[in-house]
Enzyme design. Sequence first.
Site, PDB file in Angstrom:
ATOM      1  N   ASP A 198       0.550  -1.350  -0.218  1.00  0.00           N
ATOM      2  CA  ASP A 198       0.121   0.424  -0.133  1.00  0.00           C
ATOM      3  C   ASP A 198       0.811   1.074  -0.080  1.00  0.00           C
ATOM      4  O   ASP A 198       0.664   2.405   0.000  1.00  0.00           O
ATOM      5  CB  ASP A 198      -0.655  -0.434   1.356  1.00  0.00           C
ATOM      6  CG  ASP A 198      -0.286   0.166   2.456  1.00  0.00           C
ATOM      7  OD1 ASP A 198       0.087  -1.493   2.352  1.00  0.00           O
ATOM      8  OD2 ASP A 198      -0.726   0.847   2.870  1.00  0.00           O
TER       9      ASP A 198
ATOM     10  N   ASP B 251       4.856   8.258   1.025  1.00  0.00           N
ATOM     11  CA  ASP B 251       4.446   7.465   2.284  1.00  0.00           C
ATOM     12  C   ASP B 251       5.526   7.558   3.355  1.00  0.00           C
ATOM     13  O   ASP B 251       6.094   6.278   4.389  1.00  0.00           O
ATOM     14  CB  ASP B 251       4.062   6.377   2.345  1.00  0.00           C
ATOM     15  CG  ASP B 251       2.438   7.223   2.432  1.00  0.00           C
ATOM     16  OD1 ASP B 251       2.012   7.912   2.178  1.00  0.00           O
ATOM     17  OD2 ASP B 251       1.307   5.634   2.381  1.00  0.00           O
TER      18      ASP B 251
HETATM   19  P1  AMP Z   1       0.916   4.096   7.485  1.00  0.00           P
HETATM   20  O1  AMP Z   1       1.438   3.009   7.869  1.00  0.00           O
HETATM   21  O2  AMP Z   1       1.703   5.445   7.282  1.00  0.00           O
HETATM   22  O3  AMP Z   1       0.971   3.424   5.369  1.00  0.00           O
HETATM   23  O4  AMP Z   1      -0.825   3.808   7.360  1.00  0.00           O
HETATM   24  C1  AMP Z   1      -1.630   2.766   7.060  1.00  0.00           C
HETATM   25  C2  AMP Z   1      -2.816   2.369   7.344  1.00  0.00           C
HETATM   26  O5  AMP Z   1      -2.886   2.954   8.283  1.00  0.00           O
HETATM   27  C3  AMP Z   1      -3.635   3.261   6.464  1.00  0.00           C
HETATM   28  O6  AMP Z   1      -4.958   2.934   5.900  1.00  0.00           O
HETATM   29  C4  AMP Z   1      -3.397   3.983   7.399  1.00  0.00           C
HETATM   30  O7  AMP Z   1      -4.134   6.075   6.046  1.00  0.00           O
HETATM   31  C5  AMP Z   1      -3.953   4.083   8.201  1.00  0.00           C
HETATM   32  N1  AMP Z   1      -3.596   5.074   9.490  1.00  0.00           N
HETATM   33  C6  AMP Z   1      -2.195   5.343   9.627  1.00  0.00           C
HETATM   34  N2  AMP Z   1      -2.423   6.580  11.246  1.00  0.00           N
HETATM   35  C7  AMP Z   1      -3.514   6.682  11.114  1.00  0.00           C
HETATM   36  C8  AMP Z   1      -4.542   7.222  11.899  1.00  0.00           C
HETATM   37  N3  AMP Z   1      -3.798   7.824  12.760  1.00  0.00           N
HETATM   38  N4  AMP Z   1      -5.794   7.238  11.907  1.00  0.00           N
HETATM   39  C9  AMP Z   1      -6.208   6.490  11.338  1.00  0.00           C
HETATM   40  N5  AMP Z   1      -5.832   5.577  10.366  1.00  0.00           N
HETATM   41  C10 AMP Z   1      -4.258   5.798  10.609  1.00  0.00           C
HETATM   42 MG    MG Z   2       0.578   4.411   3.602  1.00  0.00          MG
END
Ligand code: AMP
Ligand code: MG
Length: 498
Positions: free
Chosen positions: A242, A252
Amino acid sequence: MLPLQQTYAEALPELSVPWRADLPPDPAILWLNESLAVELGLDPDWLRGPEGMALLTGQIDGTVAQAYAGHQFGSANPQLGDGRAVLLGELIDTTGRRVDLHLKGSGRTPFARGGDGKAPLGPMLREAVIGEFLHAAGVPTTRALAVLTTGERIAPRQGVTPEPGALLVRVAASHLRVGTVQAAAWHHGPEVTGRLVDHVITRHHPSADGPLGLLAAVTGAQAELVAQWMLLGFVHGVMNTDNMALSGEGIDYGPCAFLDVHRNQAVFSSIDRGGRYAYGNQPGIALWNLSRFAEVLLPVIDAEDPQRAVDAATAVLEGFEPAYRAAHARGLAAKLGIPVGAASATGPAGDAIPTAGHAAAPAAGGDDVTALGADLFSLLEAQAIDHTGFFHALTDGDPEPLFTDPDPYREWAVRRETLRGTGPDRASAADAMAAANPVVIPRNLALDSALRAAHLGDPGPVLDLLEAVAEPFAPVPGREHLEGAGEGGDDFLTYCGT
Ligand code: AMP
Ligand code: MG
């Protein structure tokens, strides 16, 4: 108000939900990327005014949260998506390129699961700094248009004091990921997957012929991207499917970092306990992710004959390694001052990705450059030498003093001399080194202390760093503190994933 388009949401309504950002209590711009704003055709003064602030805080109509899925640390997760972000919309920039404007930290969405929807200031600034540096270094990347504080204080992520809440306004070729196609395939089937493939081809890889051509194009783009990361000593840290964009941009930047001392197994992310996304694993992980991409494309590659689809996709994926090696050899030759001809490749490998458009035939010489590079990197690792510092010293003329035991370096330098040759292009290759070997990178400790200062209310250091990393290739008076080698950083960990 600026008219933004939503061609993606219109073409694939199954893969997003209309969603509005929360209204932040007291938004303020901490950093506005004025040069990027101008490239987008947006007047920085307008952006700072009421209409611009409405845009930058997501208080506009038509915004959506995008669905996606993905493999995280090797495990399939069918339910991801913009949990704390919205796609503001698309615009055509001054060069005619369609880009997404995206807002991170904008509150919970239907994809938030247990998350609070918030983004802390430190990680949003980190993402801005990394994007600016990679862009300045010529690496395809998403970029920050602005970082804002929201006026909230949000719950501590890692047992520290509460951080200021923030918003990151991100510009990307698109936010379509390998995980987007996984979501289409897993939840909706071949019709939606095929429609998504068509959309991605039109938008990012217009010369690709069908799903197999798209696989080849993304394979070529990722081989190029990861080769450039490796040459710069960049560790993405969370190469989940993702977090792999179909455009070929890096996206990201969470717990990412740059090598100080060259170490193949360097891991900086506190959440990567197994070292899955270590520096040296990144090319293999890219191919692993592309294999997951291929799997969900199979039904649209050949619906009638699954085995034929597998064979065709496998043949395309086999092109990753030669494409990666060619890109790496080409970039390494530039860093080492070896004339380009010596690093371009010949032979069947170069044709392995027919429509990728990147795999310039490798080389009479490409293999020599690769072998020279492998020995160099072993030498840097054995003698604990700074990755960026070595190439900078080489550009300046003499890295030998960096080595505690200079003999193996001297032998290596003789081999390098042979590959540089005595031809007319030797001098221009030497000049080109300065454009391939940065003086300033976002060093882990410098970045960390700048983010800490911002957290405590002093944005000065991170604003200086943002300025410095945008001009990384020449020494600048007053920036000497950012130009030295790192402090090793073997134990450096970053917690900026959330
Ligand atoms: P990431 O690790 O930033 O690539 O995020 C992985 C998933 O977790 C994605 O679907 C993000 O939108 C979700 N996500 C990360 N942090 C948050 C948060 N604080 N609140 C809601 N969703 C989150
Ligand atoms: Mg991400």
